[in-house]
Design an enzyme around this catalytic site. Structure first.
Site, PDB file in Angstrom:
ATOM      1  N   GLU A  31       0.834  -1.206   0.000  1.00  0.00           N
ATOM      2  CA  GLU A  31       0.000   0.000   0.000  1.00  0.00           C
ATOM      3  C   GLU A  31       0.867   1.255   0.000  1.00  0.00           C
ATOM      4  O   GLU A  31       2.069   1.207   0.295  1.00  0.00           O
ATOM      5  CB  GLU A  31      -0.925   0.011   1.211  1.00  0.00           C
ATOM      6  CG  GLU A  31      -0.207   0.156   2.541  1.00  0.00           C
ATOM      7  CD  GLU A  31      -1.159   0.470   3.679  1.00  0.00           C
ATOM      8  OE1 GLU A  31      -1.734   1.559   3.649  1.00  0.00           O
ATOM      9  OE2 GLU A  31      -1.302  -0.367   4.586  1.00  0.00           O
ATOM     10  N   LYS A  92      -6.002  10.719   1.349  1.00  0.00           N
ATOM     11  CA  LYS A  92      -5.983   9.342   1.847  1.00  0.00           C
ATOM     12  C   LYS A  92      -7.167   8.646   1.207  1.00  0.00           C
ATOM     13  O   LYS A  92      -8.317   8.962   1.496  1.00  0.00           O
ATOM     14  CB  LYS A  92      -6.079   9.319   3.372  1.00  0.00           C
ATOM     15  CG  LYS A  92      -5.903   7.944   3.981  1.00  0.00           C
ATOM     16  CD  LYS A  92      -5.894   8.029   5.501  1.00  0.00           C
ATOM     17  CE  LYS A  92      -5.653   6.665   6.125  1.00  0.00           C
ATOM     18  NZ  LYS A  92      -5.626   6.741   7.609  1.00  0.00           N
ATOM     19  N   VAL A 112      -5.733   0.122   3.014  1.00  0.00           N
ATOM     20  CA  VAL A 112      -5.866  -1.331   2.869  1.00  0.00           C
ATOM     21  C   VAL A 112      -7.056  -1.667   1.976  1.00  0.00           C
ATOM     22  O   VAL A 112      -6.967  -2.521   1.084  1.00  0.00           O
ATOM     23  CB  VAL A 112      -6.014  -1.997   4.252  1.00  0.00           C
ATOM     24  CG1 VAL A 112      -6.472  -3.451   4.117  1.00  0.00           C
ATOM     25  CG2 VAL A 112      -4.697  -1.928   5.019  1.00  0.00           C
ATOM     26  N   ASP A 144     -18.302   4.212  13.990  1.00  0.00           N
ATOM     27  CA  ASP A 144     -17.006   4.452  13.360  1.00  0.00           C
ATOM     28  C   ASP A 144     -16.252   3.134  13.188  1.00  0.00           C
ATOM     29  O   ASP A 144     -15.645   2.622  14.121  1.00  0.00           O
ATOM     30  CB  ASP A 144     -16.189   5.436  14.224  1.00  0.00           C
ATOM     31  CG  ASP A 144     -14.963   5.956  13.498  1.00  0.00           C
ATOM     32  OD1 ASP A 144     -14.714   5.515  12.359  1.00  0.00           O
ATOM     33  OD2 ASP A 144     -14.256   6.809  14.066  1.00  0.00           O
ATOM     34  N   SER A 146     -13.733   1.007  10.211  1.00  0.00           N
ATOM     35  CA  SER A 146     -12.939   1.169   8.999  1.00  0.00           C
ATOM     36  C   SER A 146     -13.602   0.485   7.810  1.00  0.00           C
ATOM     37  O   SER A 146     -14.183  -0.605   7.937  1.00  0.00           O
ATOM     38  CB  SER A 146     -11.547   0.576   9.215  1.00  0.00           C
ATOM     39  OG  SER A 146     -10.828   0.535   8.000  1.00  0.00           O
ATOM     40  N   ALA A 147     -13.465   1.124   6.652  1.00  0.00           N
ATOM     41  CA  ALA A 147     -13.949   0.512   5.413  1.00  0.00           C
ATOM     42  C   ALA A 147     -13.128  -0.715   5.039  1.00  0.00           C
ATOM     43  O   ALA A 147     -13.543  -1.491   4.164  1.00  0.00           O
ATOM     44  CB  ALA A 147     -13.897   1.536   4.276  1.00  0.00           C
ATOM     45  N   ASP A 148     -11.977  -0.907   5.705  1.00  0.00           N
ATOM     46  CA  ASP A 148     -11.193  -2.114   5.455  1.00  0.00           C
ATOM     47  C   ASP A 148     -12.041  -3.360   5.694  1.00  0.00           C
ATOM     48  O   ASP A 148     -11.912  -4.358   4.984  1.00  0.00           O
ATOM     49  CB  ASP A 148      -9.967  -2.180   6.381  1.00  0.00           C
ATOM     50  CG  ASP A 148      -8.946  -1.102   6.102  1.00  0.00           C
ATOM     51  OD1 ASP A 148      -9.097  -0.366   5.110  1.00  0.00           O
ATOM     52  OD2 ASP A 148      -7.983  -0.997   6.894  1.00  0.00           O
ATOM     53  N   LYS A 165      -4.513  -1.989  14.154  1.00  0.00           N
ATOM     54  CA  LYS A 165      -3.764  -0.951  14.855  1.00  0.00           C
ATOM     55  C   LYS A 165      -4.154  -0.921  16.335  1.00  0.00           C
ATOM     56  O   LYS A 165      -5.315  -1.095  16.700  1.00  0.00           O
ATOM     57  CB  LYS A 165      -4.009   0.404  14.192  1.00  0.00           C
ATOM     58  CG  LYS A 165      -3.510   0.461  12.754  1.00  0.00           C
ATOM     59  CD  LYS A 165      -3.771   1.808  12.123  1.00  0.00           C
ATOM     60  CE  LYS A 165      -3.184   1.874  10.717  1.00  0.00           C
ATOM     61  NZ  LYS A 165      -3.932   1.049   9.755  1.00  0.00           N
TER      62      LYS A 165
END
Length: 340
Positions: A31, A92, A112, A144, A146-148, A165
């Site tokens: 990435e 981003k 990602v 909230d 992540s779209a990951d 993370k």
């Protein structure tokens, strides 16, 4: 920068990457947000180029992925990596952002989610990163996440990471992986890593002891025609982790400061990671780099095992690859192979 010309390809794959894929040689996607948003200058560029050298030395073709002047690119050139690493205010780019930055002709570092999508469309099977996105603390109220998570649930690629993370709600993230049917496989461990630390305190159900075992799981997923990613959790060397008890205190201070400054949403993770870097006097940065090196190394080994299996499997594996291309909508319809 101007918008994309009408004839520009939707996705550009470098000639080197396209040739390696056509010949069945190992390729690993990398990435770009790690050097556009994750690391300070000039260390960001050094780490990005080191990862490419590391893979090449192992006989693996690197495919650093990002958006350059509005073109999502799989296999950025050294010149493009250098340019992106030096741009201020770079976008981003997650999956939802790809059509926007493409249409507006903007530069972007791919997350990602976006990197997984682009790499898979190019035909790459293995992707090495540092840490994954996941569920944020308080997501039951803020939603909230992540779209990951949703991207990996719909993208049959293999992602090597050191867990999610450390600033995220790891327990809730593992629950989400289960809900989305995303297998999480420990590499020589059943303890899920926490990015900066070897053990997050959470157990996982399965582990593998070798790249070849990981490759067999990936091949099995593909033969079954399942749509989701396989996650390989590769912990950092215990001797090089941040002391877990120290990290707990740092995270508490980081969250308190984020709340005081009103930092939320997409800005949270970079803010918290930067706070940790400053609070540890830069030691967390060294752990971050060590994490990435280990994941790049393992990604290369798994990609090599997959390539060796494809050669040994002959027509059976080739047939599976054709099936994957068909299921994925046919990368050839959107990917242009051009010079690096």
């Amino acid at each position: 920068m101007t918008g994309l010309p009408p004839t520009a390809p939707a996705i550009q794959v470098s000639e080197e990457v396209a040739r390696a894929l056509a010949e069945g040689r190992p390729v690993v996607a990398l990435e770009s947000t790690i050097f556009t948003h994750g690391l300070p200058r000039p260390r960001n560029l050094a780490v990005a180029l080191e990862a490419e050298r590391q893979l090449r030395a192992a006989g693996v073709v690197p495919a650093t992925t990002g958006v350059h002047r509005g073109v999502p690119t799989v296999g950025l050139s050294t010149e493009q990596i250098t340019e992106l690493s030096a741009v201020d205010g770079l976008d981003k780019v997650s999956l939802r952002d790809l059509p926007v930055v493409s249409a507006l002709g903007r530069h972007g570092g791919t997350t990602v989610a976006a990197t997984s999508f682009l790499a898979h469309r190019a035909g790459i099977r293995v992707f090495s990163t540092g840490g994954l996105g996941g569920v944020h603390f308080g997501a039951s109220e803020s939603f909230d996440e992540s779209a990951d998570l949703t991207a990996l649930a719909a993208t049959p690629i293999t992602v090597i990471s050191a867990g999610v993370k450390s600033v995220l709600d790891i327990r809730a993230t593992l629950e989400r992986f289960e809900t989305y049917n995303i297998p999480v496989i420990g590499y020589r461990t059943r303890k899920y890593p926490g990015f900066y630390v070897t053990d997050s305190g959470h157990e996982i159900n399965f582990s593998v002891e070798s790249p070849e075992q990981a490759a067999r799981i990936i091949e099995s997923r593909d033969r079954l025609g399942l749509p989701q990613a396989v996650l390989i959790a590769n912990p950092v060397d215990p001797a090089k982790q941040l002391p877990p008890e120290e990290l707990d205190g740092i995270l508490a201070r980081a969250w308190a400061e984020a709340e005081r400054q009103g930092v939320a949403g997409n800005a949270s993770t970079p803010f918290l990671l930067d706070f940790i870097r400053r609070d540890t006097g830069g030691r967390s940065l060294e752990v971050n780099v060590e994490v990435y090196r280990g994941n790049v190394r393992l990604g290369g080994e798994i990609a090599t095992a997959l390539a060796a299996g494809a050669v040994a499997g002959g027509a059976a594996v080739a047939g599976g690859a054709a099936g994957r291309a068909s299921a994925g909508g046919g990368a050839s319809a959107v990917v242009a192979e051009t010079g690096a």
